[in-house]
Design a protein around this motif. Structure first.
Motif, PDB file in Angstrom:
ATOM      1  N   SER A 160      37.699  45.167  31.797  1.00  0.00           N
ATOM      2  CA  SER A 160      39.070  45.365  31.327  1.00  0.00           C
ATOM      3  C   SER A 160      39.336  46.844  31.020  1.00  0.00           C
ATOM      4  O   SER A 160      40.455  47.325  31.190  1.00  0.00           O
ATOM      5  CB  SER A 160      39.336  44.517  30.090  1.00  0.00           C
ATOM      6  N   GLY A 179      39.979  48.454  34.357  1.00  0.00           N
ATOM      7  CA  GLY A 179      41.246  47.911  34.834  1.00  0.00           C
ATOM      8  C   GLY A 179      42.423  48.591  34.154  1.00  0.00           C
ATOM      9  O   GLY A 179      43.399  48.977  34.812  1.00  0.00           O
ATOM     10  N   ARG A 180      42.312  48.754  32.828  1.00  0.00           N
ATOM     11  CA  ARG A 180      43.404  49.387  32.077  1.00  0.00           C
ATOM     12  C   ARG A 180      43.534  50.853  32.486  1.00  0.00           C
ATOM     13  O   ARG A 180      44.643  51.380  32.639  1.00  0.00           O
ATOM     14  CB  ARG A 180      43.132  49.262  30.590  1.00  0.00           C
ATOM     15  N   LEU A 232      42.807  52.197  35.386  1.00  0.00           N
ATOM     16  CA  LEU A 232      43.453  52.278  36.701  1.00  0.00           C
ATOM     17  C   LEU A 232      44.958  52.071  36.562  1.00  0.00           C
ATOM     18  O   LEU A 232      45.757  52.772  37.199  1.00  0.00           O
ATOM     19  CB  LEU A 232      42.850  51.226  37.656  1.00  0.00           C
ATOM     20  N   GLY A 233      45.339  51.120  35.723  1.00  0.00           N
ATOM     21  CA  GLY A 233      46.765  50.880  35.474  1.00  0.00           C
ATOM     22  C   GLY A 233      47.436  52.099  34.859  1.00  0.00           C
ATOM     23  O   GLY A 233      48.535  52.494  35.277  1.00  0.00           O
ATOM     24  N   SER A 288      47.871  54.883  37.452  1.00  0.00           N
ATOM     25  CA  SER A 288      48.979  54.566  38.352  1.00  0.00           C
ATOM     26  C   SER A 288      50.316  54.876  37.689  1.00  0.00           C
ATOM     27  O   SER A 288      51.204  55.474  38.307  1.00  0.00           O
ATOM     28  CB  SER A 288      48.950  53.084  38.740  1.00  0.00           C
ATOM     29  N   LEU A 308      37.531  40.073  38.978  1.00  0.00           N
ATOM     30  CA  LEU A 308      38.787  40.496  38.350  1.00  0.00           C
ATOM     31  C   LEU A 308      39.721  39.313  38.147  1.00  0.00           C
ATOM     32  O   LEU A 308      40.282  39.127  37.061  1.00  0.00           O
ATOM     33  CB  LEU A 308      39.489  41.533  39.244  1.00  0.00           C
ATOM     34  N   LEU A 363      42.324  39.538  35.133  1.00  0.00           N
ATOM     35  CA  LEU A 363      42.838  40.908  35.294  1.00  0.00           C
ATOM     36  C   LEU A 363      43.385  41.037  36.703  1.00  0.00           C
ATOM     37  O   LEU A 363      42.631  41.053  37.665  1.00  0.00           O
ATOM     38  CB  LEU A 363      41.714  41.928  35.104  1.00  0.00           C
ATOM     39  N   SER A 364      44.682  41.105  36.844  1.00  0.00           N
ATOM     40  CA  SER A 364      45.229  41.121  38.201  1.00  0.00           C
ATOM     41  C   SER A 364      45.719  42.500  38.604  1.00  0.00           C
ATOM     42  O   SER A 364      46.325  42.651  39.661  1.00  0.00           O
ATOM     43  CB  SER A 364      46.346  40.093  38.327  1.00  0.00           C
ATOM     44  N   LEU A 365      45.431  43.526  37.782  1.00  0.00           N
ATOM     45  CA  LEU A 365      45.818  44.909  38.106  1.00  0.00           C
ATOM     46  C   LEU A 365      47.295  45.005  38.479  1.00  0.00           C
ATOM     47  O   LEU A 365      47.633  45.536  39.543  1.00  0.00           O
ATOM     48  CB  LEU A 365      44.957  45.465  39.248  1.00  0.00           C
ATOM     49  N   VAL A 421      49.346  48.074  40.254  1.00  0.00           N
ATOM     50  CA  VAL A 421      48.392  48.944  40.944  1.00  0.00           C
ATOM     51  C   VAL A 421      48.338  48.533  42.417  1.00  0.00           C
ATOM     52  O   VAL A 421      48.047  47.374  42.722  1.00  0.00           O
ATOM     53  CB  VAL A 421      46.987  48.829  40.323  1.00  0.00           C
ATOM     54  N   THR A 470      46.647  48.423  46.067  1.00  0.00           N
ATOM     55  CA  THR A 470      45.262  48.473  46.535  1.00  0.00           C
ATOM     56  C   THR A 470      45.237  48.479  48.064  1.00  0.00           C
ATOM     57  O   THR A 470      46.166  47.998  48.708  1.00  0.00           O
ATOM     58  CB  THR A 470      44.451  47.255  46.035  1.00  0.00           C
TER      59      THR A 470
END
Lengths: 133, 133
Positions: free
Chosen positions: B57, B60-61, B63-64, B67, B90, B95-97, B100, B102
């Motif tokens: 997480s 993930g956070r 990367l969010g 972005s 994920l 966590l679905s990003l 973001v 891909t």
């Protein structure tokens, strides 16, 4: 960290070295890189060392080996992003990275590789042999 | 390892995450990246995570956040090279990003960024406003 990723960008491969190299990691990188050159028919390899603050004789030899391996597989190679302090230390240590092309950053490295490829192409075609590049 | 290198390639920036991220490293990356976007006027950011075997997480956070920061600075961003096992984990973690983009590899990520830039350009010009891209 058991292997360094190799990114494909068109005809070129990009390797970013961010961690301290040890024997096994260097061998794995050489294996992976030579396999990737043959599988992707890459024409050039860019090795980014911008985050390395120390380049010792081990790394220097590894860079030389990778350049030589790429060359015999028909690909150029350029080491890019060397920090000024690293350049000073290399020369003071007597390691001049013979046979290794260098450039300031990835873009200049790509230009250098493209010029090498063009020069090879010109050389081959003016010899009367056509080779697809 | 105190910072992750950011490579400039034309209008795009490339970040290869190879090591386990910790708080300070993530903050430094966000600082460096936002500074580099403004100094190079970059139009897109590619974040390669092909060597990450775990995306939790925290990552993930991060990367969010990256972005979102890129977006408010006028640059697109794409996370590339996610390993299949990471994608499975994920989703299982919930966590679905969101937000973001891909892509499978760097080349496909670049194509996606170029399409985004073209779409913005078309959108802006058909609105009657000209914006240089």
């Amino acid at each position: 960290m058991d292997r360094i990723p190799i990114l494909t960008m068109g005809h070129f491969l990009l390797v970013t070295i961010q961690v301290d190299m040890h024997d096994q990691l260097a061998l794995t990188l050489q294996d992976d890189l030579t396999n990737k050159i043959t599988s992707t028919l890459a024409k050039g390899v860019l090795i980014d060392i911008s985050s390395l603050e120390i380049v010792d004789s081990f790394i220097g030899r590894m860079l030389g080996n990778i350049s030589s391996m790429a060359r015999v597989l028909g690909a150029g190679s350029v080491v890019v992003g060397m920090q000024p302090a690293v350049a000073i230390t290399l020369v003071e240590l007597g390691l001049s990275l013979t046979g290794v092309y260098t450039a300031l950053d990835v873009e200049k490295g790509m230009q250098l590789l493209r010029r090498q490829i063009d020069a090879d192409f010109y050389h081959l075609t003016t010899d009367g042999n056509f080779v697809e590049i």
